[in-house]
Design a protein around this motif. Structure first.
Motif, PDB file in Angstrom:
ATOM      1  N   ALA A  69       8.665 -31.047 -39.945  1.00 11.93           N
ATOM      2  CA  ALA A  69      10.204 -31.819 -39.564  1.00 11.93           C
ATOM      3  C   ALA A  69      10.532 -32.623 -40.530  1.00 11.93           C
ATOM      4  CB  ALA A  69      10.461 -32.373 -38.422  1.00 11.93           C
ATOM      5  N   THR A 118      16.021 -25.309 -41.131  1.00  5.54           N
ATOM      6  CA  THR A 118      16.105 -25.174 -39.667  1.00  5.54           C
ATOM      7  C   THR A 118      14.690 -24.612 -39.461  1.00  5.54           C
ATOM      8  OG1 THR A 118      18.495 -24.445 -39.919  1.00  5.54           O
ATOM      9  CG2 THR A 118      17.181 -23.720 -38.076  1.00  5.54           C
ATOM     10  N   THR A 121      12.352 -27.741 -39.436  1.00  5.16           N
ATOM     11  CA  THR A 121      12.891 -28.915 -38.417  1.00  5.16           C
ATOM     12  C   THR A 121      12.687 -28.362 -36.977  1.00  5.16           C
ATOM     13  OG1 THR A 121      15.019 -28.393 -38.663  1.00  5.16           O
ATOM     14  CG2 THR A 121      14.260 -30.178 -39.773  1.00  5.16           C
ATOM     15  N   SER A 122      12.957 -26.608 -36.682  1.00  6.43           N
ATOM     16  CA  SER A 122      12.699 -26.414 -35.466  1.00  6.43           C
ATOM     17  C   SER A 122      11.382 -25.764 -35.330  1.00  6.43           C
ATOM     18  CB  SER A 122      14.011 -25.387 -35.071  1.00  6.43           C
ATOM     19  OG  SER A 122      15.197 -25.712 -35.638  1.00  6.43           O
ATOM     20  N   GLU A 125      10.060 -24.916 -31.816  1.00  3.93           N
ATOM     21  CA  GLU A 125      10.851 -23.571 -31.047  1.00  3.93           C
ATOM     22  C   GLU A 125      10.473 -22.326 -31.894  1.00  3.93           C
ATOM     23  OE1 GLU A 125      15.241 -21.759 -31.105  1.00  3.93           O
ATOM     24  OE2 GLU A 125      15.206 -23.565 -31.873  1.00  3.93           O
ATOM     25  N   TRP A 453      15.502 -17.806 -33.801  1.00  8.77           N
ATOM     26  CA  TRP A 453      14.119 -18.064 -34.291  1.00  8.77           C
ATOM     27  C   TRP A 453      13.191 -18.188 -33.033  1.00  8.77           C
ATOM     28  CZ3 TRP A 453      13.033 -17.989 -39.209  1.00  8.77           C
ATOM     29  CH2 TRP A 453      14.437 -18.057 -40.069  1.00  8.77           C
TER      30      TRP A 453
END
Lengths: 477, 352
Positions: A69, A118, A121-122, A125, A453
């Motif tokens: 992240a 993205t 940081t994700s 997920e 994602w």
């Protein structure tokens, strides 16, 4: 850009190394040397990989997610080292350098940066998608449970080798989850796009990842083979000739041309005009540089209408200055490639294909702007799928439109990275779902370029890097 | 010797060798017939090396088909000869015949060696092409000349070439392992001081054993391209900075070129100097044949000037930078030799 060339070193599993040999990374428009990219001989790669360790294995998943992240933000914002003590690069400088060498306009450089941010940081997920919602603590202890079923996963390798292409920085998002999956990465950057993979590694190191987990080896063909040979698992990006040599090696996940397609079924073809925006986006997003860009549109009828209307829409996209906030077309880093593609399409039209874009636009396909070579978006209408242009993918917004009998549609799709099926016909969608050679299937009006994602991305990296092991434990043990 | 003396010495050698190969008393049937057809008399007309351009380029094809007897100078008639073959990396092999040239070349080369890295006495190991090649006899002679004996592990470069050309990389790898296995066994069982091998085999051997710990003090390395980066890698990492490395450049037609000492201080850029005046290496423009300027790239051109063999203006498969004379070798050198770009795609170097 008149500044001196940026020195780009080698990272020998975290240790910076200056080679005696460099290749020049050049500005696509004026040939200025932007960087001197160190080149190592294959022997160095082989030697390093023989003795390499994997310090990521020791870090708990929570810490790795934090690192990812933070790295995402640093990648996006920070001034990061390129060569320790010799060169740094701020985010804007990175965009300028990337644009100058790759031909991507600044706008698309930023879009790709966002994509990488993205993913970083994700990451939680992303991993949940790859592991189908598995408790990520299993990565720490190897053992867990899901839905009442015991799970035990073992790593297949300590190192993931990645031989990267030059076409788009976004491809780096594919290997990123390996870091959170506790696997050291060994990157062989493309000689025309060395910037992004190095910037990601620098961001990860700045965020606290152990440098020893990262190799960055600009090298030749033999060195690329040494990366693939020296890692237990690998991703290989390249054209069919490059990937063919490694087909059949179960350690290596091949990423060749995407041959992505949109299929408009007989039940939707009357409403084709409603899908025009989707077609434009599928063909032209990211300047047509991605393997998820549509290169073939299959319809059951009205092929001429679809091709002509799409050609008119795409004709609105014209080359623009790389700094233009609306720019969408990419310049070709090598002018001769643009010329060769242009000639190849012209040959195709002599063999029966219609260049609907040429008719709609009236201006030539190949054009130059500020020293850069561009190909204007092109829609060709082919009579059948055997035409040489019908299934060809080029690095710019290019698609064929082909009419196929309704019952032959699923078969005609063939091996594809992404397929958008515009049909509610159960028979057709069932046939497409049953095909094992479609990596991403979008049912309904979603462009082929859409990325979720939470879903596997060009193969499932978790399944490449981990194997499920049967584990039984005696009661009270 | 200063460069001017080297020029004088070369003129003298050129006159003598041309006289030798073209005169009725001592000459070589091939060259005597050539002169007759060319319509001029080299014995009378050649004044010095500046007349080299009057000879057409030596055609390597002649060495594939012209009967060996045609190459025997009168003075050698009746004396059995040895047939040596080239490596065959540029098509079918050429054969040259010879008597003592290789001994002369390697005895002279011996003077350039440092006794600490290449101690007199003891044992050597050659890992490389043996078979019909001059190199095998030459290395054994060099070892013997220095009071040493030599073990051999053969490598057949023509088989490697076939494997690589057919895309049989696994087979090529297995063959290389087979070669390295044999070398490692000798190093385990015997005490060896000196190695002669190719860069790839040296690297592969270094992956198996620590070369300095195996007792090796000096290594000759040649046969394929060695870029500055590869040379540095071999010196610093494979040989761990503890073993003397002597890069060599040679072939069946020329003999052995020695390297200019002190390459590490020159960014690991190697310059080779031919065993002048017995052989001359020039760097020429591939189009017009003129010698290029210093530090410019050009095609390597060989002229061999011995009583056993006269080879004028033979274009080697390589290109190089033209380098200046140095103290140890007061005549031009060839730097950073690599396969000629125009032919690079057709040459399969492989492990050899």
């Amino acid at each position: 850009m008149n500044s001196p060339p940026v020195p780009i070193p080698v990272l020998r599993m975290g240790t910076e190394y200056e080679s005696l040999e460099q290749v020049e990374v050049q500005d696509h428009a004026d040939g200025t040397t932007l960087a001197l990219l160190d080149q190592v001989n294959a022997g160095i790669v082989r030697r390093d990989l023989r003795g390499a360790t994997n310090p990521l294995r020791e870090l708990p998943i929570d810490r790795l997610l934090q690192i990812c992240a933070e790295a995402g933000e640093r990648f996006m914002e920070d001034e990061l080292p390129v060569a320790d003590g010799r060169a740094t690069q701020a985010a804007q400088e990175y965009i300028e350098a990337l644009s100058a060498s790759s031909g991507l306009p600044h706008r698309l450089c930023r879009t790709n940066m966002e994509k990488i941010r993205t993913v970083l940081t994700s990451m939680e997920e992303v991993l949940r998608g790859l592991t189908r919602g598995m408790d990520l603590a299993v990565l720490d202890g190897g053992i867990g449970a899901q839905g009442g079923v015991g799970l035990c996963y073992a790593p297949t390798t300590e190192r993931l080798g990645v031989v990267l292409p030059n076409n788009s920085p976004g491809v780096n998002s594919i290997w990123l989850p390996a870091v959170a999956l506790k696997t050291a990465v060994v990157l062989k950057p493309g000689s025309g796009e060395p910037w992004t993979p190095l910037r990601i590694l620098r961001a990860l190191i700045a965020a606290g990842a152990p440098a020893g987990a990262f190799g960055y080896y600009p090298t030749d063909h033999e060195g690329a083979a040494a990366v693939l040979d020296g890692c237990g698992r690998a991703l290989l990006f390249g054209d069919e000739r490059t990937t063919a040599a490694w087909a059949g090696d179960p350690r290596i996940s091949l990423h060749g041309p995407g041959r992505s397609k949109v299929v408009i079924g007989p039940d939707e073809i009357e409403r084709w005009e409603e899908h025009l925006d989707l077609l434009v986006e599928s063909v032209a997003a990211n300047g047509g540089r991605s393997c998820v860009n549509t290169s073939t549109i299959l319809v059951t009828e009205k092929g001429d209408d679809v091709a002509e209307a799409l050609a008119r829409r795409l004709a609105e996209i014209e080359p623009a200055s790389p700094t233009d906030p609306e720019a969408l077309l990419c310049a070709f880093p090598e002018h001769r490639i643009a010329e060769a593609i242009d000639a190849s399409i012209s040959r195709g039209t002599e063999q029966g294909a219609r260049d609907c874009s040429l008719e709609a636009r009236g201006t030539p396909r190949l054009t130059r702007l500020d020293g850069g070579a561009y190909l204007r978006p092109t829609v060709v209408r082919c009579d059948d799928l055997d035409h040489p242009l019908a299934r060809t993918e080029f690095l710019f917004p290019f698609t064929s439109v082909v009419e196929v009998d309704a019952e032959a549609l699923a078969e005609a799709v063939g091996s594809s990275l992404a397929v958008t099926a515009l049909s509610r016909d159960r028979r057709l969608t069932d046939e497409l779902v049953a095909r094992g050679d479609i990596a991403r299937l979008h049912l309904g009006p979603l462009p082929t370029t859409r990325v979720d994602w939470g879903q596997p991305h060009e193969g499932n990296l978790f399944e490449l890097l981990y194997t499920r092991r049967a584990l039984s434990r005696a009661q009270d043990w | 010797m200063i460069p001017a003396e080297a020029v004088e010495q070369l003129d003298e050698q050129f006159r003598e060798i041309v006289r030798w190969h073209f005169s009725e008393e001592t000459g070589t049937p091939f060259w005597i017939a050539w002169a007759r057809e060319a319509g001029w008399d080299p014995v009378e007309e050649v004044r010095g090396f500046g007349d080299l351009g009057r000879f057409e380029r030596f055609d390597g094809e002649w060495l594939k088909t012209v009967p060996h007897e045609e190459w025997v100078p009168k003075a050698f008639q009746g004396r059995p000869f040895t047939i040596f073959e080239t490596g065959g990396t540029t098509g079918s092999p050429k054969q040259r015949i010879g008597w003592d040239d290789y001994k002369t070349d390697y005895e002279e080369f011996s003077d350039t060696l440092d006794d600490a890295a290449f101690p007199r006495g003891g044992y050597w190991l050659m890992i490389g092409p043996t078979g019909p090649r001059r190199l095998r006899l030459a290395i054994e002679h060099l070892a013997n000349f220095r009071g040493s004996a030599c073990y051999f592990v053969d490598l057949d470069p023509r088989w490697v070439k076939k494997l690589i050309a057919a895309g049989e990389t696994e087979q090529a790898r297995a063959y290389m392992e087979h070669v390295v296995d044999q070398a490692a066994t000798i190093l385990e069982q015997r005490s060896v001081d000196v190695l002669f091998t190719t860069p790839r085999l040296l690297e592969a051997l270094g992956e198996r054993v620590s070369i300095p710990e195996a007792g090796i003090k000096g290594v000759f390395c040649g046969g394929t391209t060695m870029s500055p980066q590869v040379l540095r890698f071999l010196v610093e990492e494979v040989l761990e900075g503890k073993v003397g490395l002597v890069p060599t450049y040679g072939n069946t037609l020329m003999g052995l070129a020695a390297h200019k000492p002190g390459f590490a201080e020159e960014g690991y850029s190697i310059t080779y100097h031919a065993p002048q005046p017995r052989a001359v290496l020039r760097v020429v423009d591939p189009e017009d044949g003129e010698v290029v300027d210093y530090d410019e790239w050009g095609r390597v051109e060989l002229t061999t000037l011995t009583r056993e063999l006269f080879v004028p203006r033979f274009l080697e498969r390589d290109e190089a930078l033209r380098r200046r004379p140095c103290e140890a070798f007061p005549w031009d050198g060839v730097g950073e030799v690599r396969p000629f770009r125009g032919e690079a795609e057709g040459i399969v170097e492989g492990v050899y």
